[in-house]
Design a protein around this motif. Structure first.
Motif, PDB file in Angstrom:
ATOM      1  N   VAL A   8      -5.116 -18.489 -14.363  1.00  0.00           N
ATOM      2  CA  VAL A   8      -4.095 -17.610 -14.919  1.00  0.00           C
ATOM      3  C   VAL A   8      -3.543 -18.195 -16.215  1.00  0.00           C
ATOM      4  O   VAL A   8      -3.894 -19.301 -16.624  1.00  0.00           O
ATOM      5  N   GLY A   9      -2.658 -17.433 -16.840  1.00  0.00           N
ATOM      6  CA  GLY A   9      -2.042 -17.891 -18.074  1.00  0.00           C
ATOM      7  C   GLY A   9      -1.982 -16.786 -19.100  1.00  0.00           C
ATOM      8  O   GLY A   9      -2.464 -15.668 -18.860  1.00  0.00           O
ATOM      9  N   PRO A  10      -1.407 -17.066 -20.264  1.00  0.00           N
ATOM     10  CA  PRO A  10      -1.255 -16.048 -21.289  1.00  0.00           C
ATOM     11  C   PRO A  10      -2.582 -15.693 -21.950  1.00  0.00           C
ATOM     12  O   PRO A  10      -3.602 -16.357 -21.750  1.00  0.00           O
ATOM     13  N   THR A  11      -2.534 -14.652 -22.736  1.00  0.00           N
ATOM     14  CA  THR A  11      -3.713 -14.208 -23.470  1.00  0.00           C
ATOM     15  C   THR A  11      -4.136 -15.264 -24.498  1.00  0.00           C
ATOM     16  O   THR A  11      -3.321 -16.048 -24.978  1.00  0.00           O
ATOM     17  N   THR A 100      -2.520 -10.681 -15.494  1.00  0.00           N
ATOM     18  CA  THR A 100      -1.576  -9.695 -14.978  1.00  0.00           C
ATOM     19  C   THR A 100      -0.868 -10.283 -13.763  1.00  0.00           C
ATOM     20  O   THR A 100      -1.395 -10.267 -12.648  1.00  0.00           O
ATOM     21  N   GLY A 101       0.322 -10.821 -13.999  1.00  0.00           N
ATOM     22  CA  GLY A 101       1.023 -11.593 -12.985  1.00  0.00           C
ATOM     23  C   GLY A 101       1.259 -10.868 -11.686  1.00  0.00           C
ATOM     24  O   GLY A 101       1.057 -11.430 -10.596  1.00  0.00           O
ATOM     25  N   PHE A 102       1.676  -9.602 -11.746  1.00  0.00           N
ATOM     26  CA  PHE A 102       1.982  -8.859 -10.526  1.00  0.00           C
ATOM     27  C   PHE A 102       0.726  -8.641  -9.683  1.00  0.00           C
ATOM     28  O   PHE A 102       0.782  -8.628  -8.453  1.00  0.00           O
ATOM     29  N   TYR A 103      -0.428  -8.473 -10.345  1.00  0.00           N
ATOM     30  CA  TYR A 103      -1.687  -8.336  -9.607  1.00  0.00           C
ATOM     31  C   TYR A 103      -1.950  -9.601  -8.786  1.00  0.00           C
ATOM     32  O   TYR A 103      -2.284  -9.536  -7.605  1.00  0.00           O
ATOM     33  N   LEU A 191      -5.420 -21.525  -4.888  1.00  0.00           N
ATOM     34  CA  LEU A 191      -5.113 -22.585  -5.846  1.00  0.00           C
ATOM     35  C   LEU A 191      -4.993 -21.920  -7.212  1.00  0.00           C
ATOM     36  O   LEU A 191      -5.956 -21.311  -7.693  1.00  0.00           O
ATOM     37  N   LEU A 192      -3.841 -22.026  -7.830  1.00  0.00           N
ATOM     38  CA  LEU A 192      -3.607 -21.384  -9.116  1.00  0.00           C
ATOM     39  C   LEU A 192      -3.700 -22.417 -10.235  1.00  0.00           C
ATOM     40  O   LEU A 192      -2.895 -23.351 -10.308  1.00  0.00           O
ATOM     41  N   GLN A 272       4.136 -13.429 -19.897  1.00  0.00           N
ATOM     42  CA  GLN A 272       3.164 -13.956 -18.935  1.00  0.00           C
ATOM     43  C   GLN A 272       3.530 -15.373 -18.504  1.00  0.00           C
ATOM     44  O   GLN A 272       3.522 -15.700 -17.310  1.00  0.00           O
ATOM     45  N   LEU A 273       3.845 -16.211 -19.480  1.00  0.00           N
ATOM     46  CA  LEU A 273       4.199 -17.599 -19.176  1.00  0.00           C
ATOM     47  C   LEU A 273       5.450 -17.656 -18.305  1.00  0.00           C
ATOM     48  O   LEU A 273       5.515 -18.430 -17.336  1.00  0.00           O
ATOM     49  N   THR A 274       6.441 -16.849 -18.627  1.00  0.00           N
ATOM     50  CA  THR A 274       7.682 -16.821 -17.835  1.00  0.00           C
ATOM     51  C   THR A 274       7.397 -16.391 -16.409  1.00  0.00           C
ATOM     52  O   THR A 274       7.901 -16.991 -15.444  1.00  0.00           O
ATOM     53  N   TRP A 275       6.564 -15.369 -16.236  1.00  0.00           N
ATOM     54  CA  TRP A 275       6.232 -14.862 -14.896  1.00  0.00           C
ATOM     55  C   TRP A 275       5.553 -15.952 -14.076  1.00  0.00           C
ATOM     56  O   TRP A 275       5.977 -16.253 -12.956  1.00  0.00           O
ATOM     57  N   PHE A 276       4.501 -16.533 -14.624  1.00  0.00           N
ATOM     58  CA  PHE A 276       3.732 -17.508 -13.847  1.00  0.00           C
ATOM     59  C   PHE A 276       4.555 -18.770 -13.543  1.00  0.00           C
ATOM     60  O   PHE A 276       4.392 -19.374 -12.483  1.00  0.00           O
ATOM     61  N   ARG A 277       5.426 -19.149 -14.454  1.00  0.00           N
ATOM     62  CA  ARG A 277       6.232 -20.353 -14.222  1.00  0.00           C
ATOM     63  C   ARG A 277       7.349 -20.106 -13.209  1.00  0.00           C
ATOM     64  O   ARG A 277       7.698 -21.003 -12.444  1.00  0.00           O
TER      65      ARG A 277
END
Length: 307
Positions: A8-11, A100-103, A191-192, A272-277
């Motif tokens: 995962v991560g930003p574009t 896509t964080g919610f996915y 594992l992310l 994206q970064l805010t969501w995943f963090r």
């Protein structure tokens, strides 16, 4: 339970290239976790992996919808879980790749996706048990699960409070014992791996990627979508497309439209970064700066798979 690795991560940070290397090294198959790559014909603006880039690695949930079709997180969760099961049964490693964080969260947290009310209720339940954990400790929390579902409690270590809370949440929201829901993936089965880099570097990479997209024919791809119905289509809201629609309508210059794509892409990367963090338990690596390398990540994954 199947073991699943998510990248995962930003574009514009190298997720695609890493996923191919990991899949090649660890006998994996890729499941796209990108809400726009499901659409046929939208290749350039979605940075869709090319056949050459795939290097023979099977990819799933790409090019499965027409631009007129709505694709939901609930549909993604259902189809991704089916692919996870099939790939695992074939003794291969499922790799979810996308931003896509919610996915991703729909899988890792096994969200019920019954609408906003259900999700709000789940959040309230989680907060309730979190407060009980903070006030009384892990052993007391685990005892509450033991009272409700002894079989689930026996399978979850006392100190894994995150999993204990998840089991209590599922019991309360579904009305069923957690131990009876064998089909549900646990957060511990994922594992992310997150890719990131310094913000100025990331923004430069995004700007450069947009320039390359324009040279590769993004304007023709966006015009095709505009002529099909543009912003009225489910696919028409994607970054890289809707910013060009005012240009086609004669309402702004091409330079302004391209600059808007860059700006929206940078803002999206920040979100994206805010969501995943904030919402997910991600192990972060920086390949762009050379701070980390792919061998480190492969070793990290291999160790997790063995454990």
């Amino acid at each position: 339970m199947s073991k699943v690795v998510a990248i995962v991560g930003p574009t514009a940070v190298g997720k695609t290239a890493l996923s191919i290397e990991i899949a090649t090294a660890l006998n994996g198959e890729v499941i796209s976790g990108d809400s726009m790559q499901v659409y046929k014909h939208l290749d350039i603006g979605t940075a869709k992996v090319t056949t050459e880039e795939m290097a023979g690695i099977p990819h799933h949930l790409i090019d499965i919808c027409d631009v007129e079709q709505q694709y939901s997180v609930a549909k993604f969760k259902q189809e991704a879980n089916s692919w996870i099961e099939k790939i695992s049964n074939d003794k291969r490693l499922p790799l979810i790749v996308g931003g896509t964080g919610f996915y991703l969260q729909s899988l890792t947290n096994n969200l019920s996706l019954g609408g906003h009310q259900d999700n709000d209720r789940s959040a309230i339940i989680r907060q309730h048990w979190q407060k009980i954990l903070e006030a009384n400790g892990a052993h007391y929390l685990w005892q509450q699960l033991e009272k409700k579902d002894r079989q689930a409690a026996m399978a979850i270590p006392e100190n894994n409070s995150r999993r204990v809370i998840r089991a209590l949440e599922v019991i309360e929201t579904s009305g069923r014992l957690f131990s009876q829901q064998h089909q549900a993936q646990s957060m511990d089965d994922f594992l992310l791996i997150g890719l990131t880099t310094a913000r100025p570097v990331l923004y430069d990479r995004i700007n450069h990627r947009v320039d390359l997209m324009m040279k590769s024919g993004l304007i023709d791809e966006a015009k095709w979508l505009y002529d099909k119905g543009g912003i009225e289509l489910p696919a028409g809201k994607g970054i890289g497309y809707h910013e060009l629609f005012p240009y086609f309508a004669g309402k702004c210059s091409l330079d302004d439209a391209v600059n808007k794509i860059k700006q929206d892409s940078r803002h999206y990367a920040k979100r994206q970064l805010t969501w995943f963090r904030n919402k997910m338990d991600v192990h972060w690596f920086d390949l762009v700066s050379g701070q980390n390398n792919t061998n480190e990540i492969k070793q990290f994954i291999s160790l997790w798979l063995k454990n």
